[in-house]
Design a protein around this motif. Structure first.
Motif, PDB file in Angstrom:
ATOM      1  N   ILE A  11       0.828  -1.207   0.000  1.00  0.00           N
ATOM      2  CA  ILE A  11       0.000   0.000   0.000  1.00  0.00           C
ATOM      3  C   ILE A  11       0.863   1.257   0.000  1.00  0.00           C
ATOM      4  N   THR A  12       1.918   1.247   0.785  1.00  0.00           N
ATOM      5  CA  THR A  12       2.790   2.417   0.890  1.00  0.00           C
ATOM      6  C   THR A  12       3.789   2.505  -0.264  1.00  0.00           C
ATOM      7  N   ARG A  13       3.774   1.510  -1.132  1.00  0.00           N
ATOM      8  CA  ARG A  13       4.686   1.428  -2.282  1.00  0.00           C
ATOM      9  C   ARG A  13       6.154   1.376  -1.866  1.00  0.00           C
ATOM     10  N   ILE A  14       6.398   0.874  -0.681  1.00  0.00           N
ATOM     11  CA  ILE A  14       7.771   0.686  -0.221  1.00  0.00           C
ATOM     12  C   ILE A  14       8.389  -0.508  -0.937  1.00  0.00           C
ATOM     13  N   GLY A  15       7.601  -1.553  -1.128  1.00  0.00           N
ATOM     14  CA  GLY A  15       8.139  -2.754  -1.763  1.00  0.00           C
ATOM     15  C   GLY A  15       9.097  -3.460  -0.832  1.00  0.00           C
ATOM     16  N   CYS A  16      10.306  -3.643  -1.276  1.00  0.00           N
ATOM     17  CA  CYS A  16      11.325  -4.323  -0.475  1.00  0.00           C
ATOM     18  C   CYS A  16      11.864  -3.365   0.584  1.00  0.00           C
ATOM     19  N   PRO A  17      11.727  -3.702   1.865  1.00  0.00           N
ATOM     20  CA  PRO A  17      12.210  -2.796   2.900  1.00  0.00           C
ATOM     21  C   PRO A  17      13.730  -2.618   2.880  1.00  0.00           C
ATOM     22  N   ILE A  18      14.462  -3.630   2.490  1.00  0.00           N
ATOM     23  CA  ILE A  18      15.925  -3.521   2.422  1.00  0.00           C
ATOM     24  C   ILE A  18      16.324  -2.518   1.345  1.00  0.00           C
ATOM     25  N   LYS A  19      15.712  -2.627   0.188  1.00  0.00           N
ATOM     26  CA  LYS A  19      16.011  -1.693  -0.899  1.00  0.00           C
ATOM     27  C   LYS A  19      15.547  -0.277  -0.539  1.00  0.00           C
ATOM     28  N   PHE A  20      14.427  -0.174   0.139  1.00  0.00           N
ATOM     29  CA  PHE A  20      13.896   1.115   0.555  1.00  0.00           C
ATOM     30  C   PHE A  20      14.844   1.813   1.526  1.00  0.00           C
ATOM     31  N   ILE A  21      15.375   1.068   2.487  1.00  0.00           N
ATOM     32  CA  ILE A  21      16.249   1.638   3.508  1.00  0.00           C
ATOM     33  C   ILE A  21      17.654   1.903   2.981  1.00  0.00           C
ATOM     34  N   THR A  22      18.207   0.956   2.210  1.00  0.00           N
ATOM     35  CA  THR A  22      19.610   1.064   1.794  1.00  0.00           C
ATOM     36  C   THR A  22      19.813   1.573   0.379  1.00  0.00           C
ATOM     37  N   GLY A  23      18.815   1.403  -0.479  1.00  0.00           N
ATOM     38  CA  GLY A  23      18.979   1.735  -1.894  1.00  0.00           C
ATOM     39  C   GLY A  23      19.642   0.610  -2.674  1.00  0.00           C
ATOM     40  N   ILE A  24      19.858  -0.504  -2.019  1.00  0.00           N
ATOM     41  CA  ILE A  24      20.529  -1.650  -2.641  1.00  0.00           C
ATOM     42  C   ILE A  24      19.595  -2.854  -2.582  1.00  0.00           C
ATOM     43  N   SER A  25      19.439  -3.521  -3.705  1.00  0.00           N
ATOM     44  CA  SER A  25      18.587  -4.711  -3.763  1.00  0.00           C
ATOM     45  C   SER A  25      19.178  -5.838  -2.920  1.00  0.00           C
ATOM     46  N   CYS A  26      18.318  -6.676  -2.406  1.00  0.00           N
ATOM     47  CA  CYS A  26      18.770  -7.821  -1.614  1.00  0.00           C
ATOM     48  C   CYS A  26      18.882  -9.051  -2.519  1.00  0.00           C
ATOM     49  N   PRO A  27      19.510 -10.120  -2.032  1.00  0.00           N
ATOM     50  CA  PRO A  27      19.654 -11.333  -2.853  1.00  0.00           C
ATOM     51  C   PRO A  27      18.323 -11.977  -3.260  1.00  0.00           C
ATOM     52  N   GLY A  28      17.263 -11.673  -2.536  1.00  0.00           N
ATOM     53  CA  GLY A  28      15.963 -12.245  -2.871  1.00  0.00           C
ATOM     54  C   GLY A  28      15.113 -11.361  -3.760  1.00  0.00           C
ATOM     55  N   CYS A  29      15.679 -10.261  -4.216  1.00  0.00           N
ATOM     56  CA  CYS A  29      14.924  -9.305  -5.015  1.00  0.00           C
ATOM     57  C   CYS A  29      14.366  -9.979  -6.285  1.00  0.00           C
ATOM     58  N   GLY A  30      13.090  -9.820  -6.494  1.00  0.00           N
ATOM     59  CA  GLY A  30      12.425 -10.413  -7.644  1.00  0.00           C
ATOM     60  C   GLY A  30      11.753 -11.738  -7.325  1.00  0.00           C
ATOM     61  N   MET A  31      11.956 -12.243  -6.117  1.00  0.00           N
ATOM     62  CA  MET A  31      11.425 -13.560  -5.756  1.00  0.00           C
ATOM     63  C   MET A  31       9.898 -13.583  -5.774  1.00  0.00           C
ATOM     64  N   THR A  32       9.256 -12.568  -5.216  1.00  0.00           N
ATOM     65  CA  THR A  32       7.796 -12.541  -5.200  1.00  0.00           C
ATOM     66  C   THR A  32       7.249 -12.498  -6.617  1.00  0.00           C
ATOM     67  N   ARG A  33       7.824 -11.639  -7.448  1.00  0.00           N
ATOM     68  CA  ARG A  33       7.364 -11.553  -8.842  1.00  0.00           C
ATOM     69  C   ARG A  33       7.609 -12.860  -9.577  1.00  0.00           C
ATOM     70  N   ALA A  34       8.705 -13.540  -9.264  1.00  0.00           N
ATOM     71  CA  ALA A  34       8.982 -14.833  -9.900  1.00  0.00           C
ATOM     72  C   ALA A  34       7.881 -15.832  -9.578  1.00  0.00           C
ATOM     73  N   TRP A  35       7.472 -15.907  -8.323  1.00  0.00           N
ATOM     74  CA  TRP A  35       6.418 -16.841  -7.938  1.00  0.00           C
ATOM     75  C   TRP A  35       5.064 -16.440  -8.523  1.00  0.00           C
ATOM     76  N   ILE A  36       4.810 -15.153  -8.612  1.00  0.00           N
ATOM     77  CA  ILE A  36       3.554 -14.702  -9.228  1.00  0.00           C
ATOM     78  C   ILE A  36       3.502 -15.148 -10.685  1.00  0.00           C
ATOM     79  N   TYR A  37       4.596 -14.952 -11.416  1.00  0.00           N
ATOM     80  CA  TYR A  37       4.602 -15.358 -12.821  1.00  0.00           C
ATOM     81  C   TYR A  37       4.566 -16.875 -12.980  1.00  0.00           C
ATOM     82  N   LEU A  38       5.184 -17.605 -12.062  1.00  0.00           N
ATOM     83  CA  LEU A  38       5.086 -19.065 -12.129  1.00  0.00           C
ATOM     84  C   LEU A  38       3.640 -19.506 -11.934  1.00  0.00           C
ATOM     85  N   LEU A  39       2.955 -18.895 -10.972  1.00  0.00           N
ATOM     86  CA  LEU A  39       1.549 -19.235 -10.733  1.00  0.00           C
ATOM     87  C   LEU A  39       0.664 -18.852 -11.914  1.00  0.00           C
TER      88      LEU A  39
END
Length: 119
Positions: A11-39
């Motif tokens: 809702i807040t469009r923060i998305g990944c809290p790690i990326k939001f706080i640091t500006g750097i993607s985490c190793p799991g970045c894209g995982m949720t979208r990957a599972w959505i597309y698999l489904l």
């Protein structure tokens, strides 16, 4: 609780809290979208968003299943999965043409707040 947290992040469009706080993607970045597309049946896009999405259920099973084989090799399997994530993360970071994994520390929350204050 986790679902509530995910809804708030969405809702807040923060998305990944790690990326939001640091500006750097985490190793799991894209995982949720990957599972959505698999489904949705799009395995190509699932692998595009995170090529190791299929290892998450394996890691879960290895962690929580009890059996002679699993107990004997649990730490080795989990270490290999961790190393795979680290290797893929480094490759995705270094490639530079990846829109999913990004390195923009100047776009972290503190810098954004300071930019807004200066305006």
């Amino acid at each position: 609780m986790i679902i509530f947290f995910c809804i708030i992040l969405s809702i807040t469009r923060i998305g990944c809290p790690i990326k939001f706080i640091t500006g750097i993607s985490c190793p799991g970045c894209g995982m949720t979208r990957a599972w959505i597309y698999l489904l949705r049946g799009d395995i190509h896009l699932a692998f595009y968003y995170h090529p190791l999405f299929f290892l998450v259920p394996i890691a879960f099973l290895v962690t929580f299943l009890n059996g002679k084989f699993i107990s004997k090799y649990r730490n080795i399997i989990l270490l290999l999965i961790l190393l795979a994530f680290i290797l893929v993360y480094i490759i995705r970071m270094v490639s530079g043409d990846n829109e999913i994994v990004t390195f923009h520390p100047s776009n972290n929350i503190i810098n954004r707040i300071l930019r807004n204050i200066r305006r």
